[in-house]
Write an enzyme that holds these catalytic residues in place. Structure first.
Site, short mmCIF file in Angstrom:
data_model
loop_
_atom_site.label_atom_id
_atom_site.label_comp_id
_atom_site.label_asym_id
_atom_site.label_seq_id
_atom_site.Cartn_x
_atom_site.Cartn_y
_atom_site.Cartn_z
CD GLN A 139 34.21 9.95 -33.33
OE1 GLN A 139 35.27 10.15 -32.76
NE2 GLN A 139 33.05 10.38 -32.84
CG HIS A 174 36.52 14.66 -33.24
ND1 HIS A 174 36.35 15.52 -32.19
CD2 HIS A 174 35.78 13.56 -32.92
CE1 HIS A 174 35.56 14.98 -31.27
NE2 HIS A 174 35.19 13.79 -31.70
CD GLU A 234 39.18 7.46 -30.46
OE1 GLU A 234 39.17 8.22 -29.47
OE2 GLU A 234 39.21 7.90 -31.64
CG HIS A 235 35.05 5.73 -31.17
ND1 HIS A 235 35.88 6.74 -31.64
CD2 HIS A 235 34.71 6.07 -29.91
CE1 HIS A 235 36.03 7.66 -30.69
NE2 HIS A 235 35.34 7.28 -29.64
CG ASP A 273 32.17 10.92 -27.91
OD1 ASP A 273 33.09 10.13 -27.60
OD2 ASP A 273 32.12 11.51 -29.01
CG HIS A 323 70.88 -11.08 -5.23
ND1 HIS A 323 71.68 -10.01 -5.51
CD2 HIS A 323 69.62 -10.74 -5.61
CE1 HIS A 323 70.94 -9.05 -6.07
NE2 HIS A 323 69.68 -9.47 -6.14
#
Length: 423
Positions: A251, A254, A319-320, A353, A412
């Site tokens: 990761q 990235h 995230e992971h 992934d 109403h």
């Protein structure tokens, strides 16, 4: 990687809020021009930003056929098998409409309807991401979306990568456009002479794509505002230092702002992972990117127990999350906040992934506290269905009109009273 006390725990709130006002102004200008000038603006921006001059933005059938033919059959088979795995996983997520009837004859229910059209953005330009194609397109197709439009920035040759086109073809996409950046988001949100307007836009992109998605939200729906990638590993003394370091770097490579954390009960493992990360960085092709991410957004935390480790993970909301312990399943119930959870030493993050079948479009920047991975529900909408019976109106009408008058809404109340009077 630095070994730090839990008291210095870093958070993941690193989103597009860190953009500059100049970037936002540029995006607003692009969106406005696309809205006013349509295809003309798209062609101009494609030439300006991608360095490609072309008369047509849509991918032709010949380009798709050429792309598929250019790939090895083995690679086609791999993409096809990954697509089948992803489809199988997302088929389990499908919801059905439902209805029930009360004793008084009132019928209530929920009607589930797929969106009419969806735009899938696939990053590109200098790289190819066929996995992003599969992850964005397949859940939409499983949901029943009739029109799925794919957009991705062209390379210098004016084409989309063969792997992207092949993945799109395998996933069943009928229309694709060589179009990227904020201008692609504008095209999908507003529609142009050739690019259809869509009801929702999904898929990751750079800061300009993220800002554009934020600006068009309301004109159409979006999946999320994605931040840099993240991974956290929760491990005990049985963790494999080599595997953990490799996964953290998977990761970190990235983006310089990617985050990588190890939370462990073992000081010995912490030291081994720190050394292993430095060793594996030496010959990593994206060494500079990964090294900066590890230096700025990486950390190792030593905790007294796995229960405390789970609490730390929930504070990070990654995230992971990989759980590499003797009994990872025993900890699953303690994890509240994580986009995707990988259990055991063979459940490496890249498995999710590319191939396992779960979606890799995940909440980032700590938003796993309240968000979910991209899923079939994201491509449907629900309508409430109400068929109130005469008996129910007689029994409850006065209560309903009283409630309306409590809120000062006389019209109403009368809408109900008139029905009671007629009976």
């Amino acid at each position: 990687m630095k070994i730090q006390p839990v008291s210095e725990l870093k958070t993941l709130e690193r989103s597009v809020e860190q953009n500059t006002e100049e970037q936002r102004k540029a995006v607003l200008e692009i969106l406005q021009n696309v809205k006013l000038e349509g295809d003309k603006a798209l062609l101009n921006y494609t030439e300006k930003f991608d360095g490609v001059s072309q008369s047509s933005l849509e991918v032709t059938k010949e380009e798709i056929d050429e792309a598929v033919a250019s790939l090895d059959q083995e690679m086609i088979d791999i993409i096809s098998e990954a697509a089948a795995n992803i489809r199988e996983y997302h088929e389990k997520q499908k919801r059905q409409s439902w209805f029930f009837t009360r004793e008084d004859g009132t019928m209530l229910g929920q009607k589930v309807t797929p969106l009419d059209s969806v735009g899938v953005y696939v990053p590109g330009g200098t790289a190819a991401y066929p996995s992003s194609v599969l992850m964005g397109v397949i859940p939409a197709a499983v949901a029943g979306v009739e029109e799925i439009i794919l957009v991705s920035p062209p390379g210098k040759d004016g084409k989309l990568p063969a792997a992207v086109l092949a993945a799109a073809s395998i996933a069943g996409v009928k229309r694709m456009f060589k179009l990227g950046g904020a201008q692609a988001i504008g095209a999908l949100a507003y529609g142009t002479e050739t690019v259809p307007k869509t009801d929702k836009i999904v898929g990751p992109g750079n800061i300009f794509v993220a800002l554009a998605k934020r600006e068009v939200f309301g004109v159409c729906d979006i999946d999320m505002i994605a931040g840099p990638s993240e991974i956290a590993v929760l491990a005990d003394e049985t963790g494999n230092a080599k595997y953990i370091a490799a996964d953290l770097l998977s990761q970190a490579e990235h983006d310089p702002r990617s985050a990588a954390f190890l939370v462990t009960t073992s000081k010995d493992l912490a030291e081994k992972v720190a050394a292993e990360v430095e060793s594996q960085l030496n010959d990593l092709p994206r060494k500079e990117i990964a090294a900066q991410a590890v230096r700025d957004y990486g950390a190792i935390y030593i905790v007294d127990s796995l229960a405390e480790g789970a609490e730390v993970i929930n504070r990070i909301a990654p995230e992971h999350l990989e759980i590499m312990t003797k009994d990872p399943m025993s900890l699953l119930g303690k994890i509240k906040h994580a986009g995707a959870i990988f259990l055991g030493e063979y459940s490496s993050e890249p498995v999710g992934d590319y191939f396992a079948g779960s979606n890799h479009v995940l909440p980032t920047s700590g938003t796993a506290r309240f968000s979910s991975p991209l899923n079939v529900d994201d491509f449907t909408k629900k309508s409430s269905v109400i068929r109130y019976s005469e008996q129910a109106m007689k029994e409850n009408g006065r209560k309903i009109s009283a409630f309306a008058r409590l809120e000062g809404l006389e019209a109403h109340a009368r809408a109900v009273d008139y029905r009671l009077e007629d009976k």
